[in-house]
Motif scaffolding. Structure first.
Motif, PDB file in Angstrom:
ATOM      1  N   ASP A  88       0.880  -1.174   0.000  1.00 48.28           N
ATOM      2  CA  ASP A  88       0.000   0.000   0.000  1.00 48.28           C
ATOM      3  C   ASP A  88       0.910   1.214   0.000  1.00 48.28           C
ATOM      4  O   ASP A  88       1.517   1.533   1.023  1.00 48.28           O
ATOM      5  CB  ASP A  88      -0.905  -0.009   1.229  1.00 48.28           C
ATOM      6  N   GLY A  89       1.031   1.873  -1.159  1.00 48.38           N
ATOM      7  CA  GLY A  89       1.980   2.982  -1.294  1.00 48.38           C
ATOM      8  C   GLY A  89       3.391   2.430  -1.244  1.00 48.38           C
ATOM      9  O   GLY A  89       3.842   1.778  -2.174  1.00 48.38           O
ATOM     10  N   THR A  90       4.086   2.674  -0.135  1.00 43.90           N
ATOM     11  CA  THR A  90       5.436   2.130   0.052  1.00 43.90           C
ATOM     12  C   THR A  90       5.484   1.143   1.221  1.00 43.90           C
ATOM     13  O   THR A  90       6.544   0.632   1.555  1.00 43.90           O
ATOM     14  CB  THR A  90       6.451   3.260   0.316  1.00 43.90           C
ATOM     15  N   LYS A  91       4.322   0.869   1.834  1.00 43.18           N
ATOM     16  CA  LYS A  91       4.269   0.010   3.021  1.00 43.18           C
ATOM     17  C   LYS A  91       3.875  -1.416   2.639  1.00 43.18           C
ATOM     18  O   LYS A  91       2.853  -1.640   2.000  1.00 43.18           O
ATOM     19  CB  LYS A  91       3.251   0.568   4.013  1.00 43.18           C
ATOM     20  N   LEU A  92       4.699  -2.391   3.043  1.00 45.71           N
ATOM     21  CA  LEU A  92       4.385  -3.798   2.845  1.00 45.71           C
ATOM     22  C   LEU A  92       3.291  -4.185   3.834  1.00 45.71           C
ATOM     23  O   LEU A  92       3.463  -4.074   5.044  1.00 45.71           O
ATOM     24  CB  LEU A  92       5.624  -4.668   3.066  1.00 45.71           C
TER      25      LEU A  92
END
Length: 188
Positions: A88-92
């Motif tokens: 999600d965006g840059t978050k795993l």
């Protein structure tokens, strides 16, 4: 078939071996010893770009990618039996595994209201990573609108001439009977 020699540091790799099953024997420099044959499959190719096909609880207008559910289930396709990293965006957010047909699904933890940009990366058994999937952008709006009342006229007769209700955002499926009017805790 390939022979790997220990001690001479002589190693050869043929790109044409990719995807092939090869038998390998290991021998010493003196040639005095040899291992049993080991069968291995060479895989240097990255999986194809995975896809996100849909998400659960699309409560907005079709194609608007709007939901009031803060727990999203993503569904898609990828290389069979590959592991998928859900981002999600840059978050795993986590991982899931595609089945033998390449189908996969993943349910998120509770997410905050706002825009979310989901993408996935497939990783095959050999550790090769795919290109990043197309991004699925959606907006979570799990907070109900707060009505703002205006134009309430209360002449001396204690009757109301008109009431306007502004919800501050687009709401679907709302009807007049979804409202009730009370005065001093009593229905009117």
């Amino acid at each position: 078939d390939a022979t790997i020699r220990i001690g001479s540091a002589h190693h050869a790799y043929n790109e044409g071996f990719n995807g092939q099953i090869r038998n390998v024997k290991i021998t010493t420099d003196s040639g005095s010893g040899s291992s049993a044959s080991l069968t291995l499959k060479i895989d240097t190719l990255a999986p194809a770009k995975p896809q996100i096909d849909s998400f659960s609880d699309n409560t907005g207008t079709q194609g608007a990618n709007l939901t009031s559910d803060s727990t999203i289930t993503l569904v898609g396709k990828a290389e069979a039996n590959s592991t998928l990293a859900i981002i999600d965006g840059t978050k795993l957010l986590g991982n899931t595994v595609a089945n033998a047909n390449g189908a996969w699904s993943f349910t998120t933890v509770t997410l905050d209201d706002g825009k979310h940009d989901f993408s996935v990366i497939a990783i095959d058994a050999a550790g090769n990573s795919s290109p990043v999937s197309q991004t699925l952008s959606l907006t979570i709006d799990a907070t109900p609108p707060v009505p703002v009342f205006s134009n309430i006229n209360t002449p001396r007769t204690n009757s109301v001439d008109s009431i306007s209700v502004n919800l501050g955002e687009s709401v679907t499926g709302l009807a007049l009977n979804d409202f009730s009017l009370t005065r001093n805790g009593q229905s009117v």
